[in-house]
Design a protein around this motif. Structure first.
Motif, PDB file in Angstrom:
ATOM      1  N   ALA A  16       0.831  -1.207   0.000  1.00 46.24           N
ATOM      2  CA  ALA A  16       0.000   0.000   0.000  1.00 46.24           C
ATOM      3  C   ALA A  16       0.864   1.254   0.000  1.00 46.24           C
ATOM      4  O   ALA A  16       0.585   2.211  -0.734  1.00 46.24           O
ATOM      5  N   VAL A  19       2.493   1.609  -3.507  1.00 46.08           N
ATOM      6  CA  VAL A  19       1.513   2.049  -4.511  1.00 46.08           C
ATOM      7  C   VAL A  19       1.223   3.538  -4.342  1.00 46.08           C
ATOM      8  O   VAL A  19       1.265   4.308  -5.312  1.00 46.08           O
ATOM      9  N   SER A 105      -5.060   3.016  -1.637  1.00 45.61           N
ATOM     10  CA  SER A 105      -3.861   2.426  -1.032  1.00 45.61           C
ATOM     11  C   SER A 105      -3.615   3.007   0.359  1.00 45.61           C
ATOM     12  O   SER A 105      -3.189   2.294   1.273  1.00 45.61           O
TER      13      SER A 105
END
Length: 135
Positions: A16, A19, A105
């Motif tokens: 996450a 990203v 994310s």
């Protein structure tokens, strides 16, 4: 927390962060066109996301705190930029793909963070359990 669950949460958190940081890095050049400080903020977000991800992979609890700060700050800036706006910024759409991916994310990281918060409070973050089983 089981080792496989801890590994899954830690992996999700790192992915996450990467990203979200990547989206900000890719979008940074266009934000410089609106305002220099926005471009610099996007670059800082990308750098802080990488630092937090590396800290998490190295087993540092600081990575969780930095990641939460980056994610929560990014979500707040996203909402502000689409409501009252930011100085020097052109109008932004709520459902712009890169923004949606970044916010998704960041929310995913915050969910992972909320999941490990009890373990962080008592000093048993997922990395501790993973390191014990890896040895």
């Amino acid at each position: 927390m089981t080792t496989s669950r801890a590994t899954a949460i830690l992996t999700a958190a790192v992915v996450a962060l990467i990203v979200g940081g990547t989206v900000h890095l890719v979008e940074a050049p266009s934000t410089f066109e609106d305002a220099t400080y926005l471009g610099l903020a996007f670059l800082a977000n990308a750098a802080a996301s990488v630092v937090a991800a590396v800290l998490l992979m190295r087993g540092s609890r600081l990575g969780w705190g930095l990641g939460a700060l980056v994610a929560a700050g990014s979500i707040a800036a996203y909402v502000v930029s689409r409501t009252v706006g930011l100085p020097g910024q052109s109008g932004e759409e709520w459902l712009e793909l890169s923004g949606v991916v970044a916010v998704a994310s960041e929310v995913a990281f915050l969910v992972a963070f909320a999941t490990v918060m009890p373990a962080l409070r008592i000093g048993r973050a997922p990395h501790v359990e993973m390191a014990a089983t890896a040895a």
